[in-house]
Design an enzyme around this catalytic site. Structure first.
Site, PDB file in Angstrom:
ATOM      1  N   GLN A   1      51.597 -23.144  -9.023  1.00  0.00           N
ATOM      2  CA  GLN A   1      51.798 -21.929  -9.380  1.00  0.00           C
ATOM      3  C   GLN A   1      51.698 -20.860  -7.875  1.00  0.00           C
ATOM      4  OE1 GLN A   1      50.947 -20.009 -12.204  1.00  0.00           O
ATOM      5  NE2 GLN A   1      51.050 -18.569 -11.403  1.00  0.00           N
TER       6      GLN A   1
ATOM      7  N   LYS B   1      47.510 -20.247 -19.464  1.00  0.00           N
ATOM      8  CA  LYS B   1      48.476 -22.054 -19.157  1.00  0.00           C
ATOM      9  C   LYS B   1      47.359 -22.148 -20.051  1.00  0.00           C
ATOM     10  CE  LYS B   1      51.803 -20.431 -16.025  1.00  0.00           C
ATOM     11  NZ  LYS B   1      52.289 -20.101 -14.654  1.00  0.00           N
TER      12      LYS B   1
ATOM     13  N   ASP C   1      58.941 -26.532 -14.397  1.00  0.00           N
ATOM     14  CA  ASP C   1      59.534 -25.211 -14.333  1.00  0.00           C
ATOM     15  C   ASP C   1      60.653 -24.645 -14.067  1.00  0.00           C
ATOM     16  OD1 ASP C   1      57.395 -23.119 -13.905  1.00  0.00           O
ATOM     17  OD2 ASP C   1      56.635 -23.404 -12.188  1.00  0.00           O
TER      18      ASP C   1
END
Ligand code: NAD
Length: 285
Positions: A96, A52, A119
């Site tokens: 994460q 990422k 997200d």
């Protein structure tokens, strides 16, 4: 059989995001910023975060990774999120997952400012997706929808069987398909006779984490297969949840693993972060 090439499409999307970054910078003087929270030493999580970060660099984002030890306290992560929520250089915040056992993940995700929730895991954005309103949508299922659109696959009226019902993959996948007027079935670990459901499907979308879960006799002739699973086989290779070698000849379209849904997930993270930056800039001015 046609391969759904997520790698090629993700590169096209990245190019578009790069242009968007330049445009935002020339207009406002600032570039989109993404902050990532990485807790612990899990190699898979570290590898994803690294991918990422590299993608952010390629498109010209500002990015920062907050690395924290496995035994970090709830309070310390929460303080970092509060700080990032206030930071005007940060447009997107990504936690994460999974987080260690001592951490209340729901509380952490709920603390992220919904306007920086790139997200799409905050209940505010989950609710907007469920009601068909614009918001931030989880990157993996959003990437699947982009991939289908790229190949002019209209899901309207199609029987779609989503296998896997997690908050990250299966549930938002089903919501997106339903919003696009598909007929949607969701299967999971407690589903009785999975084959009965998959055999009826025009499109099977599987994100479970079980190698070879979807076998040839579970797929109808001409079906479209979207393999979201990512597993490490005994020989070290990355494979999906579909018995690709035996299933692919039966399909009209199929995603490879790697090179299918995986790269689309990162492309959608970039696209969501650019969207957050554009909205945040508009709201500030
Ligand atoms: P998860 O463990 O949170 O959820 C797994 C889901 O699969 C659950 O709903 C469970 O009920 C269901 N399931 C488990 N065994 C099953 C079985 N035998 N039959 C039917 N359903 C079963 O996992 P997740 O985070 O949703 O990830 C699922 C897979 O997708 C993993 O392989 C993960 O690596 C992959 N993934 C890929 C991407 C990507 O970018 N391609 C992104 C996220 C996750």
């Amino acid at each position: 059989m046609t391969l759904l090439d997520g790698k090629a499409l993700s590169q096209k999307i990245e190019t578009g995001v790069g242009i968007g970054v330049k445009e935002l910078k020339s207009r406002t003087g600032s570039v989109p910023g993404l902050a990532v929270v990485l807790v612990g030493q899990d190699p898979a999580s570290a590898a994803y975060v690294n991918m990422k970060k590299k993608a952010c660099d390629r498109v010209g984002f500002y990015s920062v990774t907050h690395e924290m030890p496995e035994d970090i306290s709830q309070e310390a992560i929460e303080n970092t999120i509060v700080m990032m929520n206030k930071n005007p250089n940060i447009d997107g915040i990504l936690i994460q997952l999974p987080l260690p056992k001592q951490i209340d993940t729901t509380k952490i995700l709920e603390l992220v400012d919904p306007s920086k929730d790139v997200d799409g895991f905050h209940p505010y954005n989950v609710g907007r997706l469920a009601t068909g309103l614009d918001g931030f949508v989880p990157c993996t299922p959003l990437g699947v929808m982009e991939l289908l659109a790229e190949y002019n696959i209209d899901v309207k009226g199609k029987n779609c069987c989503v296998v896997g019902a997690s908050n990250i993959v299966g549930k938002p996948m089903a919501a997106l398909l339903l919003n696009a007027n598909a007929t949607v079935e969701i299967c999971h670990i407690f589903t009785d006779d999975l084959k009965k459901h998959t055999l009826n499907a025009d499109i099977i979308l599987v994100g479970v984490g079980v190698i070879n879960l979807i076998k040839e006799d579970m797929v109808k002739e001409g079906a479209i297969i979207i393999d979201i699973g990512i597993n490490r086989a005994d020989n070290g290779k990355l494979v999906g949840d579909v018995d690709y070698a035996n299933v692919n000849a039966k399909c009209s379209y199929i995603t490879p693993v790697p090179g299918g849904v995986g790269p689309m997930t990162i492309a959608m993270l970039l696209s969501n972060t650019l969207k957050a930056a554009q909205i945040n800039y508009k709201e500030k001015n």
